[in-house]
Design a protein around this motif. Structure first.
Motif, PDB file in Angstrom:
ATOM      1  N   PHE A 356       0.818  -1.215   0.000  1.00 14.68           N
ATOM      2  CA  PHE A 356       0.000   0.000   0.000  1.00 14.68           C
ATOM      3  C   PHE A 356       0.857   1.273   0.000  1.00 14.68           C
ATOM      4  N   ASN A 357       2.169   1.155   0.267  1.00 18.45           N
ATOM      5  CA  ASN A 357       3.057   2.315   0.206  1.00 18.45           C
ATOM      6  C   ASN A 357       3.486   2.637  -1.223  1.00 18.45           C
ATOM      7  N   LEU A 358       3.184   1.740  -2.153  1.00 17.15           N
ATOM      8  CA  LEU A 358       3.691   1.879  -3.513  1.00 17.15           C
ATOM      9  C   LEU A 358       3.116   3.097  -4.232  1.00 17.15           C
ATOM     10  N   GLU A 359       1.842   3.350  -4.085  1.00 21.75           N
ATOM     11  CA  GLU A 359       1.203   4.443  -4.817  1.00 21.75           C
ATOM     12  C   GLU A 359       1.832   5.798  -4.456  1.00 21.75           C
ATOM     13  N   TYR A 488      -4.426  -8.383  -1.934  1.00 18.89           N
ATOM     14  CA  TYR A 488      -3.456  -8.193  -0.852  1.00 18.89           C
ATOM     15  C   TYR A 488      -4.143  -7.651   0.401  1.00 18.89           C
ATOM     16  N   LYS A 489      -5.053  -6.697   0.208  1.00 19.43           N
ATOM     17  CA  LYS A 489      -5.744  -6.117   1.343  1.00 19.43           C
ATOM     18  C   LYS A 489      -6.556  -7.170   2.076  1.00 19.43           C
ATOM     19  N   ASP A 490      -7.242  -8.019   1.310  1.00 19.40           N
ATOM     20  CA  ASP A 490      -8.065  -9.069   1.918  1.00 19.40           C
ATOM     21  C   ASP A 490      -7.198 -10.055   2.693  1.00 19.40           C
ATOM     22  N   GLN A 491      -6.041 -10.437   2.095  1.00 21.36           N
ATOM     23  CA  GLN A 491      -5.154 -11.382   2.768  1.00 21.36           C
ATOM     24  C   GLN A 491      -4.563 -10.796   4.047  1.00 21.36           C
ATOM     25  N   THR A 498      -8.518  -9.019  10.877  1.00 22.42           N
ATOM     26  CA  THR A 498      -9.713  -9.822  11.127  1.00 22.42           C
ATOM     27  C   THR A 498      -9.482 -10.809  12.255  1.00 22.42           C
ATOM     28  N   ALA A 499      -8.282 -11.441  12.246  1.00 21.83           N
ATOM     29  CA  ALA A 499      -7.995 -12.399  13.307  1.00 21.83           C
ATOM     30  C   ALA A 499      -7.950 -11.733  14.657  1.00 21.83           C
TER      31      ALA A 499
END
Length: 560
Positions: A356-359, A488-491, A498-499
């Motif tokens: 997520f830092n890529l953008e 990636y966000k979901d994983q 989520t855990a």
């Protein structure tokens, strides 16, 4: 422009020749003709463009001129943001001043004792290279008077402000002589508001010189980006090292814990590596940096403490093992491999945690980093000799103590055997109740605590199989960028957020509402199950009365 074309004395040119310089860089050609006249300058230039030589040669020329005229040698103070950069500046100054005799150069920084630095002060120092904290310490001890300085240089000003030294720099300016009685030079990669405020407030009509913004540096570097999962990340890194076989490589990680782990995994796989972090003992840090500069160390894993001012000649490759959280740090990192106009190579590994830092990084450098898709069949053939080692097998907790943020493993509630927390688990000044307070019953022999049991068996377990909802590398490769980001966000949410969110909910479901009738039922044999049929208030009162009665009866018996 050549250095011989500048109004520089023969003694100073001897040091220039000893350093191997002949042609001026762009920033040197623009600034030196101004600074050598004694004017204040405010310079914007990228890292590695030759700024150090500008202010050092200006100081040395002023020293030579004063000696010829029979005047007192001017004293200079150079402020740098980090200890590593201060040491580098000291070394460059010693080399460039090799043609001048009886010139004392001292370096003052924290993390070490005061004894050796006190000796330099007693001997009489002419050029001070210092970090803000230590030089202000000496000022508070009245061992250094800022009014003695004729030349004041602030290097990497933007970095100093990012590190919180803006008030310290303001204080130094206030301690100096009036702005018309000294020469001030300020260097920064960006001329932001704080930099300009300092110039307007404390400098004497400075000449503003802008060369190239720092983001232009990336054009000289071959950049590659690899999308990879965290589980396959290190194996891909080994594959790339085998493919490119760099002679020297600087690897950046976002956390101290990850930095140590990567260095040790590299060493186990035949790539001798050391790590460099901010809270290491200063002697160890300097020893590691010196080994890298001397060519005795080929692989160095570092946090962003080494991203600024660390000058390693002919550094072949920089690897962003973790994409940096700060987009500007990306430029500072890869800029280590493109010093003084040279080209270099950088590799970035984007996993589901830092992708997520890529953008923000690509927006800052105004280009898309080319994405490379390796042959995963070949990657899987690479042998990782550290694959059987867990994080706790490789890294001791005291090696990264004090680290924070992602990459820091949790304690899991377990304590080392035979050790107690500080204070013995009881506040000082509060003695034990002498047996009057009931203690929880010890567990049966051989029955480990829940937090310890998985930790004990973890080394013997094989890596868990891939989850059903995870995708293979080939499937990820076929996705578009938006689809990959969503995946990636979901994983990442499933692994962390989520855990973590489900755990309290599950505990709340198991425990139910906080009522005295249900809590004893969870604790086992302490409360009989048949008492659960009573109402909460009715069940609580007899228990409390019985507990208090037992307490006072034992207390009275003890008094008798």
């Amino acid at each position: 422009m050549k250095f011989t074309e500048l109004p520089i004395s023969e003694q100073v040119l001897q040091g220039v020749t000893a350093a191997g310089f002949s042609e001026c860089t762009e920033v040197q050609a623009k600034v030196l003709p101004v600074s050598l006249t004694g004017k204040d300058v405010m310079v914007q230039s990228k890292t590695g463009s030759g700024k150090t030589a500008i202010y050092v040669l200006t100081i040395l020329e002023a020293v030579v001129k004063a000696k010829k005229e029979g005047k007192t040698i001017p004293k200079a103070l150079i402020i740098a943001p980090t200890r590593e950069l201060a040491v580098q500046i000291e070394e460059d100054t010693i080399l460039l001043s090799s043609g001048i005799k009886d010139l004392v150069i001292g370096c003052f920084y924290g993390g070490v004792g005061y004894a050796k630095q006190d000796e330099i002060l007693e001997k009489g120092c002419d050029i001070f290279v210092a970090t803000p904290g230590r030089i202000l310490d000496y000022q508070k001890m009245h061992k250094i008077d800022f009014r003695q300085f004729d030349i004041f240089i602030v290097d990497e000003a933007d970095r100093l402000f990012d590190m919180g030294f803006y008030p310290d720099i303001q204080r130094m300016f206030s301690l100096l002589r009036p702005l018309t009685e000294r020469q001030t030079m300020l260097f920064s990669a960006t001329l932001g508001t704080k930099v300009r405020n300092l110039a307007w407030s404390f400098m004497n009509e400075p000449v503003e010189i802008e060369v190239e913004p720092e983001e232009i540096t990336v054009k000289l570097i071959t950049q590659e980006l690899y999308h990879i999962s965290k589980a396959e990340k290190f194996r891909l890194f080994l594959y790339l090292l085998k493919q490119y076989n760099p002679e020297t490589c600087l690897i950046f990680a976002n956390t101290k814990a990850r930095c140590i782990e990567v260095a040790k995994r590299l060493s186990l796989n035949g790539y001798p590596a050391k790590y460099l972090m901010g809270d290491m003992v200063q002697s160890q840090r300097l020893q590691t940096i010196d080994r890298m500069k001397e060519g005795k160390l080929d692989f160095l894993v570092a946090t962003d403490v080494a991203a600024r001012g660390l000058q390693i000649d002919d550094l072949e490759m920089v690897v962003n093992y973790d994409l940096p959280d700060d987009y500007e740090s990306y430029v500072h990192r890869i800029g280590r491999t493109a010093r003084a106009g040279k080209s270099g190579k950088s590799i970035s590994l984007a996993d589901e945690e830092y992708v997520f830092n890529l953008e923000a990084i690509e927006n800052y450098i105004q280009m898309k980093i080319p994405v490379i898709w390796p042959d995963m069949e070949e990657v899987e053939k690479v042998e990782d000799k550290s694959a059987s080692k867990s994080f706790r097998d490789l890294v001791r907790r005291d090696e990264y103590a004090g680290s924070s943020g992602r990459g820091r493993p949790s304690r899991g509630g377990a304590r080392p055997a035979g050790r107690r927390p500080a204070g013995g688990g009881r506040p000082k000044g509060r003695p034990a109740a002498g047996g009057s307070r009931p203690r929880p019953q010890p567990k049966a022999a051989g029955q480990p605590r829940p937090s310890q049991q998985p930790r004990r068996d973890r080394r013997d377990q094989t890596p868990p199989p891939r989850r059903r909802d995870s995708k293979s590398y080939a499937q990820i490769q076929a996705l578009s960028l938006d689809e990959r980001l969503a995946y990636y966000k979901d994983q990442y949410l499933k692994e962390s957020g989520t855990a973590a969110a489900a755990r309290p909910a599950q505990q709340q479901t198991n425990q139910g509402p906080r009522q005295p009738v249900k809590q004893p039922a969870k604790q086992g044999p302490k409360q009989p199950a048949k008492k659960q049929t009573k109402k909460p208030a009715e069940a609580a009162r007899p228990q409390e009365a019985k507990k208090k009665e037992g307490f006072f009866s034992r207390l009275l018996k003890r008094g008798k």
